[in-house]
Design a protein around this motif. Structure first.
Motif, PDB file in Angstrom:
ATOM      1  N   THR A  11       7.236   9.003   1.685  1.00  0.00           N
ATOM      2  CA  THR A  11       6.625   8.019   1.876  1.00  0.00           C
ATOM      3  C   THR A  11       6.949   6.584   1.986  1.00  0.00           C
TER       4      THR A  11
ATOM      5  N   GLU B 159       0.958  -1.197   0.123  1.00  0.00           N
ATOM      6  CA  GLU B 159       0.079  -0.022   0.098  1.00  0.00           C
ATOM      7  C   GLU B 159       0.786   1.112  -0.035  1.00  0.00           C
ATOM      8  N   ARG B 160       1.982   1.278   0.843  1.00  0.00           N
ATOM      9  CA  ARG B 160       2.678   2.433   1.061  1.00  0.00           C
ATOM     10  C   ARG B 160       3.542   2.665  -0.386  1.00  0.00           C
TER      11      ARG B 160
ATOM     12  N   ARG C 159       2.278   6.692  -6.961  1.00  0.00           N
ATOM     13  CA  ARG C 159       1.139   7.740  -7.523  1.00  0.00           C
ATOM     14  C   ARG C 159       1.816   9.163  -7.589  1.00  0.00           C
TER      15      ARG C 159
ATOM     16  N   SER D 248       1.148   4.160  -3.024  1.00  0.00           N
ATOM     17  CA  SER D 248       0.950   5.697  -2.480  1.00  0.00           C
ATOM     18  C   SER D 248       2.050   6.425  -3.130  1.00  0.00           C
TER      19      SER D 248
END
Length: 307
Positions: free
Chosen positions: A287, A266-267, A273, A270
């Motif tokens: 991040t 998930e990180r 993106r 992120s």
């Protein structure tokens, strides 16, 4: 008549000293058959009253004893006998240098050693005399051997050594070599080396190798983007299709072994993106820093190998 009481007194005084050393005994492996240069072993056993110990300074020092004999080594050992006596063992090693022309007996000189009993009121000493002993020496050759025309005939011929069968050793070596090659191939398959580098089923291992190559030629933001791309390619190759952030739940459903890495993935999405769509590589690095991205790829590769 006055001399008799004095003699009795001297005898009574000397009795304890004589009793302090109970016995001295010599033991040798053999008493004959020694040649020039041989080592001669002898063990002396001294039994004393309890409480006495050896004065090591009274031991003979290694070195020449006579013109034909050297003392090479002296070792000591002390213990308690079954009868309560204190037992001192001297292990002596001599070397014989006598050039014998015939078989004869030679005398090895004896020597004294001192034992001591240290008490609260002082110390008591006694002397144990090791007696001389004899060994038989023999010549290395005849005094007048039979005459030979060729001097080489005085020497005995060399013994013939048996031929060794090398077949069992060669077979064992070949077997161990085959096992080593097999183990190396299994390791190469597990680590995706050599001919197994491009095999299917280990995309994360290939992605990690690609990242390591990129680290040698890139740095900064370019290196970070290549790390994210390597992770993307690993995920795509694992699933056989493009995997985007919204596809992550379905991806983990199809690959349950990777569910433990859900938080890291998930990180990653992120950060991806931000880097590719938000043009914020610095924010993406906050991040998911590059070392953590590489660690995530390494963990995915470990899960991949164990699956």
């Amino acid at each position: 008549m006055r001399a008799l009481p004095l003699a009795l007194l001297l005898a009574l005084v000397s009795l304890p000293a004589a009793a302090q050393v109970r016995s001295v005994e010599l033991r040798t492996p053999r008493a004959f058959g020694y040649f020039q240069g041989d080592l001669v072993q002898v063990q002396a056993e001294i039994r004393t009253d309890p409480g006495f110990t050896l004065q090591r300074s009274s031991l003979p020092k290694p070195g020449p004893v006579t013109y034909w004999l050297d003392l090479r080594d002296v070792r000591t050992e002390e213990s308690r006998g079954a009868d309560g006596a204190h037992v001192i063992r001297l292990r002596l090693t001599y070397q014989d240098f006598y050039v014998a022309l015939d078989a004869r007996t030679l005398e090895v000189p004896g020597f004294p050693v001192t034992v001591e009993n240290a008490g609260a009121n002082g110390s008591t000493t006694a002397v144990a005399q090791l007696p001389a002993w004899k060994i038989g020496v023999s010549p290395l050759r005849e005094v007048q051997p039979e005459r030979r025309d060729d001097p080489a005939e005085y020497l005995r011929p060399d013994g013939r050594a048996p031929r060794l069968d090398l077949q069992p050793a060669l077979a064992s070596a070949a077997g161990f070599l085959a096992l080593a090659v097999l183990a190396l191939l299994l390791l190469a398959y597990d680590r995706a080396w050599w001919i197994f580098r491009s095999r299917r089923g280990r995309p994360f291992a290939l992605a990690l190798k690609a990242l390591r190559r990129a680290k040698r030629r890139s740095q900064g933001e370019a290196l970070y983007r290549e790390a994210l791309l390597a992770l993307h390619r690993g995920l795509d190759a694992t699933d056989g299709r493009r995997v985007l952030a919204d596809d992550l739940p379905d991806f983990l459903g199809r690959h349950p072994a990777l569910r433990g890495q859900a938080r890291g993935l998930e990180r990653f999405f992120s950060a991806s993106r931000l880097a590719f769509f938000g043009r914020d590589t610095a924010g993406a690095g906050t991040t998911l820093p590059l070392p953590e991205a590489e660690a995530l790829l390494r963990r995915l590769g470990a899960v991949e190998r164990s699956a």
